[in-house]
Design a protein around this motif. Structure first.
Motif, PDB file in Angstrom:
ATOM      1  N   SER A  66       3.072   9.632  14.690  1.00 61.79           N
ATOM      2  CA  SER A  66       2.973   8.219  14.326  1.00 61.79           C
ATOM      3  C   SER A  66       1.510   7.795  14.205  1.00 61.79           C
ATOM      4  CB  SER A  66       3.682   7.360  15.368  1.00 61.79           C
ATOM      5  OG  SER A  66       3.550   6.005  15.062  1.00 61.79           O
ATOM      6  N   GLN A  69       0.155   9.154  10.964  1.00 63.62           N
ATOM      7  CA  GLN A  69       0.672   8.397   9.821  1.00 63.62           C
ATOM      8  C   GLN A  69      -0.062   7.068   9.677  1.00 63.62           C
ATOM      9  OE1 GLN A  69       4.796   8.208  10.810  1.00 63.62           O
ATOM     10  NE2 GLN A  69       5.271  10.189   9.898  1.00 63.62           N
ATOM     11  N   ARG A  70      -0.312   6.407  10.780  1.00 60.01           N
ATOM     12  CA  ARG A  70      -1.036   5.129  10.719  1.00 60.01           C
ATOM     13  C   ARG A  70      -2.485   5.340  10.281  1.00 60.01           C
ATOM     14  NH1 ARG A  70       1.813   0.727  12.310  1.00 60.01           N
ATOM     15  NH2 ARG A  70       3.751   1.202  13.375  1.00 60.01           N
ATOM     16  N   ASP A  72      -3.469   7.744   8.261  1.00 58.97           N
ATOM     17  CA  ASP A  72      -3.358   7.990   6.822  1.00 58.97           C
ATOM     18  C   ASP A  72      -3.166   6.689   6.066  1.00 58.97           C
ATOM     19  OD1 ASP A  72      -3.606  10.695   7.288  1.00 58.97           O
ATOM     20  OD2 ASP A  72      -1.464  11.140   7.037  1.00 58.97           O
ATOM     21  N   PHE A  73      -2.348   5.798   6.603  1.00 60.94           N
ATOM     22  CA  PHE A  73      -2.108   4.503   5.979  1.00 60.94           C
ATOM     23  C   PHE A  73      -3.398   3.690   5.928  1.00 60.94           C
ATOM     24  CE2 PHE A  73      -0.803  -0.030   6.689  1.00 60.94           C
ATOM     25  CZ  PHE A  73      -0.381  -0.269   5.398  1.00 60.94           C
ATOM     26  N   PHE A 139       2.865  -1.254   6.438  1.00 57.46           N
ATOM     27  CA  PHE A 139       2.969   0.138   6.877  1.00 57.46           C
ATOM     28  C   PHE A 139       4.364   0.688   6.603  1.00 57.46           C
ATOM     29  CE2 PHE A 139       4.280   3.161  10.184  1.00 57.46           C
ATOM     30  CZ  PHE A 139       3.446   4.213   9.855  1.00 57.46           C
ATOM     31  N   GLN A 140       5.395  -0.079   6.940  1.00 61.37           N
ATOM     32  CA  GLN A 140       6.763   0.377   6.723  1.00 61.37           C
ATOM     33  C   GLN A 140       7.038   0.605   5.238  1.00 61.37           C
ATOM     34  OE1 GLN A 140       8.867   1.387   8.995  1.00 61.37           O
ATOM     35  NE2 GLN A 140       7.458   0.828  10.639  1.00 61.37           N
ATOM     36  N   TRP A 142       4.773   1.369   2.897  1.00 62.61           N
ATOM     37  CA  TRP A 142       4.017   2.569   2.533  1.00 62.61           C
ATOM     38  C   TRP A 142       4.722   3.823   3.050  1.00 62.61           C
ATOM     39  CZ3 TRP A 142       1.661   6.130   5.825  1.00 62.61           C
ATOM     40  CH2 TRP A 142       0.834   7.060   5.213  1.00 62.61           C
ATOM     41  N   TYR A 143       5.216   3.749   4.281  1.00 54.19           N
ATOM     42  CA  TYR A 143       5.893   4.896   4.894  1.00 54.19           C
ATOM     43  C   TYR A 143       7.153   5.270   4.101  1.00 54.19           C
ATOM     44  CZ  TYR A 143       8.241   7.792   8.355  1.00 54.19           C
ATOM     45  OH  TYR A 143       8.884   8.824   8.986  1.00 54.19           O
ATOM     46  N   ARG A 144       7.960   4.272   3.729  1.00 55.59           N
ATOM     47  CA  ARG A 144       9.165   4.534   2.937  1.00 55.59           C
ATOM     48  C   ARG A 144       8.811   5.141   1.584  1.00 55.59           C
ATOM     49  NH1 ARG A 144      10.689  -0.374   5.243  1.00 55.59           N
ATOM     50  NH2 ARG A 144      10.040  -1.521   3.388  1.00 55.59           N
ATOM     51  N   ASN A 146       6.175   6.932   0.872  1.00 56.89           N
ATOM     52  CA  ASN A 146       5.746   8.319   1.102  1.00 56.89           C
ATOM     53  C   ASN A 146       6.934   9.227   1.387  1.00 56.89           C
ATOM     54  OD1 ASN A 146       3.095   7.934   0.584  1.00 56.89           O
ATOM     55  ND2 ASN A 146       2.382   8.311   2.653  1.00 56.89           N
ATOM     56  N   GLN A 147       7.892   8.738   2.160  1.00 58.01           N
ATOM     57  CA  GLN A 147       9.092   9.535   2.447  1.00 58.01           C
ATOM     58  C   GLN A 147       9.843   9.831   1.151  1.00 58.01           C
ATOM     59  OE1 GLN A 147       8.227  10.628   5.522  1.00 58.01           O
ATOM     60  NE2 GLN A 147      10.386  10.595   5.988  1.00 58.01           N
TER      61      GLN A 147
END
Length: 165
Positions: A66, A69-70, A72-73, A139-140, A142-144, A146-147
């Protein structure tokens, strides 16, 4: 009767022990890495069960993931801000030069410079805010994204391997 401080019975709560041990390990081991076997030995000495240690390792690994990931964000957001600032500098340099060439002074280009600068400034403010609901939503999102990119990439790679086989 006066008792010296060294003879007083000391007691610590769990959080105090964690902090003291963390400081002691950090001071002793500066650049030293520990093996998994050493971790298991330390846990045994502290009477930590293997199951509890395994759960703690998984939780630590998840936390590290985590954190990465943050990071990277945050790098993504900063690079996006740099690009936006570069666009701002190039375009506004052109407008200012055009305005100076035509009118000999800054007239209309100052408004573009200021309003666009306001947008870049607000974007910079948001980029360096790493807490709060807005940050978490960004962040959420961006995370989605990337996924989804990773899933599509994995799917395409599997199809590519299948077609080559």
């Amino acid at each position: 009767m006066k008792v010296s401080e060294g003879k007083l019975a000391r007691s610590y709560n769990q959080e105090d022990i964690q902090q003291i041990l963390q400081i002691a390990i950090a001071r002793q081991a500066d650049d030293t890495e520990f093996s998994h076997e050493q971790l298991v030995e330390i846990a045994q000495e502290l009477e930590i069960t293997p199951e509890c240690l395994q759960i703690a390792e998984k939780e630590w690994s998840s936390q590290q993931s985590s954190i990465r990931q943050r990071q990277d964000f945050n790098l993504y957001r900063r690079s996006r801000l740099q690009k936006r600032f570069g666009n701002y500098a190039i375009a506004n340099s052109f407008f200012v030069l055009l305005n100076l060439a035509n009118a000999g002074e800054l007239t209309w280009s100052i408004y573009i410079l200021l309003f666009w600068g306001l947008g870049v400034g607000l974007d910079a403010w948001n980029t360096f805010q790493s807490q709060g609901d807005d940050y978490e939503r960004a962040f959420q999102k961006w995370y989605r994204q990337n996924q989804l990119k990773q899933s599509v990439s994995t799917f395409v790679d599997k199809i590519d391997k299948w077609l080559k086989a």
